[in-house]
Design a protein around this motif. Structure first.
Motif, mmCIF file in Angstrom:
data_model
loop_
_atom_site.group_PDB
_atom_site.id
_atom_site.type_symbol
_atom_site.label_atom_id
_atom_site.label_comp_id
_atom_site.label_asym_id
_atom_site.label_seq_id
_atom_site.Cartn_x
_atom_site.Cartn_y
_atom_site.Cartn_z
ATOM 1 N N GLY A 47 0.787 -1.227 0.000
ATOM 2 C CA GLY A 47 0.000 0.000 0.000
ATOM 3 C C GLY A 47 0.814 1.269 0.000
ATOM 4 O O GLY A 47 0.249 2.370 -0.043
ATOM 5 N N ASP A 48 2.126 1.160 0.036
ATOM 6 C CA ASP A 48 3.002 2.332 -0.024
ATOM 7 C C ASP A 48 2.774 3.026 -1.368
ATOM 8 O O ASP A 48 2.943 2.421 -2.429
ATOM 9 C CB ASP A 48 4.447 1.850 0.098
ATOM 10 N N ASP A 49 2.390 4.305 -1.336
ATOM 11 C CA ASP A 49 2.066 4.995 -2.590
ATOM 12 C C ASP A 49 3.043 6.111 -2.937
ATOM 13 O O ASP A 49 2.717 6.993 -3.741
ATOM 14 C CB ASP A 49 0.638 5.540 -2.545
ATOM 15 N N TRP A 50 4.254 6.093 -2.325
ATOM 16 C CA TRP A 50 5.241 7.087 -2.738
ATOM 17 C C TRP A 50 5.587 6.860 -4.200
ATOM 18 O O TRP A 50 5.831 5.736 -4.629
ATOM 19 C CB TRP A 50 6.479 7.015 -1.857
ATOM 20 N N GLU A 51 5.595 7.954 -4.993
ATOM 21 C CA GLU A 51 5.689 7.811 -6.450
ATOM 22 C C GLU A 51 7.018 7.240 -6.937
ATOM 23 O O GLU A 51 7.065 6.591 -7.999
ATOM 24 C CB GLU A 51 5.425 9.152 -7.137
ATOM 25 N N ASP A 52 8.087 7.448 -6.217
ATOM 26 C CA ASP A 52 9.388 6.889 -6.597
ATOM 27 C C ASP A 52 9.502 5.483 -6.007
ATOM 28 O O ASP A 52 9.789 5.312 -4.834
ATOM 29 C CB ASP A 52 10.515 7.785 -6.084
ATOM 30 N N GLU A 53 9.296 4.473 -6.822
ATOM 31 C CA GLU A 53 9.245 3.106 -6.326
ATOM 32 C C GLU A 53 10.615 2.523 -6.015
ATOM 33 O O GLU A 53 10.722 1.387 -5.557
ATOM 34 C CB GLU A 53 8.508 2.220 -7.322
ATOM 35 N N SER A 54 11.682 3.291 -6.238
ATOM 36 C CA SER A 54 13.024 2.797 -5.922
ATOM 37 C C SER A 54 13.393 3.025 -4.453
ATOM 38 O O SER A 54 14.459 2.610 -4.019
ATOM 39 C CB SER A 54 14.062 3.477 -6.816
ATOM 40 N N VAL A 55 12.514 3.684 -3.704
ATOM 41 C CA VAL A 55 12.736 3.888 -2.275
ATOM 42 C C VAL A 55 11.482 3.477 -1.519
ATOM 43 O O VAL A 55 10.387 3.403 -2.085
ATOM 44 C CB VAL A 55 13.082 5.360 -1.944
ATOM 45 N N ALA A 56 11.651 3.191 -0.233
ATOM 46 C CA ALA A 56 10.481 2.857 0.577
ATOM 47 C C ALA A 56 9.593 4.087 0.741
ATOM 48 O O ALA A 56 8.418 4.084 0.380
ATOM 49 C CB ALA A 56 10.917 2.316 1.936
ATOM 50 N N PHE A 57 10.177 5.152 1.257
ATOM 51 C CA PHE A 57 9.411 6.368 1.510
ATOM 52 C C PHE A 57 10.191 7.577 1.022
ATOM 53 O O PHE A 57 11.427 7.580 1.017
ATOM 54 C CB PHE A 57 9.135 6.531 3.011
ATOM 55 N N GLY A 58 9.472 8.599 0.636
ATOM 56 C CA GLY A 58 10.122 9.840 0.259
ATOM 57 C C GLY A 58 10.602 10.603 1.476
ATOM 58 O O GLY A 58 10.170 10.350 2.614
ATOM 59 N N VAL A 59 11.506 11.535 1.239
ATOM 60 C CA VAL A 59 11.990 12.436 2.288
ATOM 61 C C VAL A 59 11.887 13.847 1.749
ATOM 62 O O VAL A 59 12.512 14.173 0.732
ATOM 63 C CB VAL A 59 13.454 12.133 2.678
ATOM 64 N N LEU A 60 11.068 14.661 2.373
ATOM 65 C CA LEU A 60 10.891 16.024 1.875
ATOM 66 C C LEU A 60 11.247 17.049 2.934
ATOM 67 O O LEU A 60 11.158 16.801 4.137
ATOM 68 C CB LEU A 60 9.474 16.250 1.347
ATOM 69 N N TRP A 61 11.679 18.182 2.463
ATOM 70 C CA TRP A 61 11.974 19.330 3.323
ATOM 71 C C TRP A 61 10.700 20.130 3.450
ATOM 72 O O TRP A 61 10.231 20.732 2.477
ATOM 73 C CB TRP A 61 13.091 20.159 2.687
ATOM 74 N N ASN A 62 10.105 20.112 4.616
ATOM 75 C CA ASN A 62 8.826 20.770 4.823
ATOM 76 C C ASN A 62 9.045 22.153 5.426
ATOM 77 O O ASN A 62 9.362 22.274 6.614
ATOM 78 C CB ASN A 62 7.928 19.933 5.734
ATOM 79 N N THR A 63 8.878 23.166 4.619
ATOM 80 C CA THR A 63 9.073 24.535 5.098
ATOM 81 C C THR A 63 7.748 25.287 5.181
ATOM 82 O O THR A 63 7.695 26.507 5.097
ATOM 83 C CB THR A 63 10.063 25.292 4.190
ATOM 84 N N ASP A 64 6.644 24.520 5.324
ATOM 85 C CA ASP A 64 5.332 25.131 5.543
ATOM 86 C C ASP A 64 5.281 25.817 6.907
ATOM 87 O O ASP A 64 5.997 25.441 7.834
ATOM 88 C CB ASP A 64 4.230 24.070 5.533
ATOM 89 N N TYR A 65 4.401 26.774 7.020
ATOM 90 C CA TYR A 65 4.082 27.343 8.333
ATOM 91 C C TYR A 65 2.817 28.178 8.201
ATOM 92 O O TYR A 65 2.384 28.536 7.097
ATOM 93 C CB TYR A 65 5.224 28.195 8.901
ATOM 94 N N ARG A 66 2.226 28.480 9.332
ATOM 95 C CA ARG A 66 1.002 29.283 9.395
ATOM 96 C C ARG A 66 1.221 30.362 10.454
ATOM 97 O O ARG A 66 1.768 30.075 11.517
ATOM 98 C CB ARG A 66 -0.184 28.391 9.772
ATOM 99 N N TYR A 67 0.778 31.590 10.156
ATOM 100 C CA TYR A 67 1.079 32.660 11.107
ATOM 101 C C TYR A 67 0.004 33.743 11.098
ATOM 102 O O TYR A 67 -0.820 33.841 10.178
ATOM 103 C CB TYR A 67 2.442 33.272 10.797
ATOM 104 N N PHE A 68 0.027 34.543 12.164
ATOM 105 C CA PHE A 68 -0.786 35.747 12.264
ATOM 106 C C PHE A 68 0.088 36.924 11.840
ATOM 107 O O PHE A 68 1.041 37.276 12.562
ATOM 108 C CB PHE A 68 -1.260 35.974 13.702
ATOM 109 N N PRO A 69 -0.144 37.552 10.709
ATOM 110 C CA PRO A 69 0.663 38.715 10.326
ATOM 111 C C PRO A 69 0.586 39.834 11.355
ATOM 112 O O PRO A 69 1.566 40.547 11.589
ATOM 113 C CB PRO A 69 0.054 39.149 8.988
ATOM 114 N N ASP A 70 -0.585 39.972 11.955
ATOM 115 C CA ASP A 70 -0.792 40.961 13.014
ATOM 116 C C ASP A 70 -1.098 40.195 14.287
ATOM 117 O O ASP A 70 -2.110 39.487 14.372
ATOM 118 C CB ASP A 70 -1.959 41.883 12.639
#
Length: 537
Positions: free
Chosen positions: A409-432
């Motif tokens: 059931g692993d659905d990572w698109e690159d089938e040459s690895v078990a799981f992907g590794v991503l740099w997550n630089t998301d964030y949520r903030y109050f500008p004020d």
């Protein structure tokens, strides 16, 4: 860690534990308001945020506790936690969901790992203690022994007791909870105040999480890496059978970060330059009060002080979702309104509008640091944001999953690895910081260098959530990296979110090959990612 939601269309929520007014000094009631009434719960006070709430025990739980003890050693009138009440949970029978399983899920886990006699033996020793000092010493010793036994089981190469795999993290969680329930209902021959009992519980709990078992080698010839994991969470709900008195199948959840901690603790690898890398590990609760009491800082902080055994890297880990690891870049001081395993969140939800509470107006929504770890009492002290210093580039380009079997059931698109590794630089903030309007920045990369250089949070903004959200994973990441900053160190420190391992072939089986394959694959790739950190620390 992000709250998991896997409710089936057949799911029904588990009945909530009953609550009453406080029964003693220091025992607090979690505040709430009627659903759909449009009210906001009163802000949690500092005492409420740091005190584990207790409530009257159910007859079922008290009966379980009494079975571990000789007559007169426990008192069923003494209160317990919401979390401990789950010790009574029973799944539907795997083969026939119209009938209940033949024992509680907790006992299935504990006995399945060969720990069946631990709680009774713990209780027998506890019941023979004649003072708080003696009981405290016993709690620390037996808690540490439990952690060491769980680590030894996880790392055994020659077979283990019980019918659960060595890599299963869940038995430690449930046997520790059994012992804590005994401590809450212990009735010694001497006076035991509520405060002394709470302290006794803390001593055992920290010891059984490996917090007292960290033994770092000294000198320049070795790199020292510390890793944290988390307890299972989101244990209520899920698919149900028709058997009366049974619970939803989310009670089966484990946590791959805890499984990784058990697999890593006390182990060593050799970096490409020939340097030995030594790993120590511990686990954290999925509850806010223990964080407020300094569980993480008291564990990590002393190891960042000058000395021959100072840490070279400190990593926090938790479970998220999907088929990828996320390396979280920014951590926010804000924590949200999703409750922990104790059903408590210090940050109350908004009213009818659903608008989030501003941390400026409600300190319960803002991570507070104990004075002994630097404190801070303004909106910007502690700071609103901290950042990862993990070796992101090396962790991505290492292709750590290339020699790890992909689970079903692993659905990572690159089938040459078990799981992907991503740099997550998301964030949520109050500008004020004085207004409830939020801004969300989405920027994730699974290649390095990134196509677009990530933009950090505005310097004068107020955090609403880091890359890891606003739950306890973000809190662990924030507290860990804040300790690094306050110690004036530039060592690697940051948070790794693992894939979600809650994949089962069978609706009510306590374990099955798919669930185990996901756990083992996540552990294997986690260890490789952590080894990359060790090699670049």
């Amino acid at each position: 860690m992000r709250p998991l939601s896997r409710r089936s269309r057949h799911a029904r929520p588990r009945a909530q534990s009953r609550r009453t007014a406080p029964v003693a000094v220091g025992l607090v009631l979690m505040l709430g308001c009627a659903p759909l009434a449009g009210c906001s719960p009163a802000p949690a006070t500092p005492e409420q945020r740091s005190t584990t709430a207790l409530h009257p025990a159910s007859d079922e739980l008290s009966a379980i506790v009494a079975e571990f003890a000789r007559e007169g050693c426990t008192d069923s009138s003494l209160p317990v936690t919401v979390e401990e009440e789950r010790l009574t949970a029973v799944l539907p029978n795997e083969a026939d969901p119209s009938r209940p399983a033949d024992r509680t899920f907790a006992r299935t886990m504990v006995e399945g790992a060969g720990f069946a006699g631990y709680t009774a033996a713990f209780t027998d020793v506890l019941c023979r203690q004649g003072s708080v000092a003696d009981a405290t010493a016993v709690a620390e010793r037996l808690g540490t022994q439990l952690w060491q036994d769980a680590v030894a089981r996880a790392q055994s190469a020659e077979g283990v007791s019980g019918d659960l795999p060595a890599s299963d993290d869940r038995p430690l969680y449930w046997v520790r909870l059994e012992a804590v329930s005994v401590l809450h209902q212990w009735s010694p021959d001497f006076a035991l105040s509520a405060a002394a009992r709470a302290s006794l519980v803390d001593v055992f709990d920290r010891a059984a999480r490996g917090m007292n078992d960290i033994d770092l080698p000294v000198g320049d010839h070795v790199r020292r890496v510390l890793v944290s994991g988390f307890d299972p969470f989101s244990l209520d709900g899920g698919a149900t059978g028709s058997a009366a008195g049974t619970v939803g199948n989310q009670i089966r959840y484990g946590n791959p970060s805890a499984a990784t901690a058990l697999a890593l603790d006390g182990t060593r690898t050799t970096a490409p330059d020939g340097t030995m890398v030594h790993y120590e590990a511990y686990t954290l609760p999925v509850n806010y009060p223990e964080f407020e009491r300094g569980y993480l800082e008291d564990t990590v902080g002393p190891l960042l002080e000058p000395g021959d055994d100072r840490l070279d890297a400190s990593i926090t880990m938790s479970q998220a979702g999907g088929s990828r690891f996320a390396l979280e870049q920014w951590n926010g001081r804000y924590h949200g309104d999703v409750a922990g395993n104790d059903n408590f969140a210090p940050c109350p939800p908004g009213g009818l509008t659903g608008a989030p509470q501003l941390a400026k107006d409600n300190l319960g929504c803002s991570t507070q640091v104990l004075e002994r770890w630097g404190g801070g009492d303004t909106l910007m002290d502690p700071p609103q944001w901290t950042a990862s210093t993990l070796p992101i580039e090396q962790m991505i380009v290492a292709r750590t999953g290339s020699d790890v079997p992909r689970p079903p059931g692993d659905d990572w698109e690159d089938e040459s690895v078990a799981f992907g590794v991503l740099w997550n630089t998301d964030y949520r903030y109050f500008p004020d910081c004085d207004a409830g309007e939020e801004t969300y920045v989405s920027q994730r990369e699974d290649t390095y260098p990134p196509a677009h250089q990530p933009t950090p949070p505005p310097q004068d903004s107020c955090a609403r959530g880091g890359g890891g959200g606003a739950y306890l994973s973000n809190e662990s990441a924030y507290r860990n990296t804040l300790l690094r900053d306050r110690a004036g160190l530039d060592i690697p420190a940051g948070h790794i979110h693992t894939p979600d391992m809650q994949h089962f072939d069978h609706e009510f089986a306590v374990t099955d090959p798919t669930f185990e394959a996901w756990r083992d694959a996540i552990i294997a790739q986690s260890r490789e990612l952590i080894a990359v950190v060790g090699a670049h620390s």
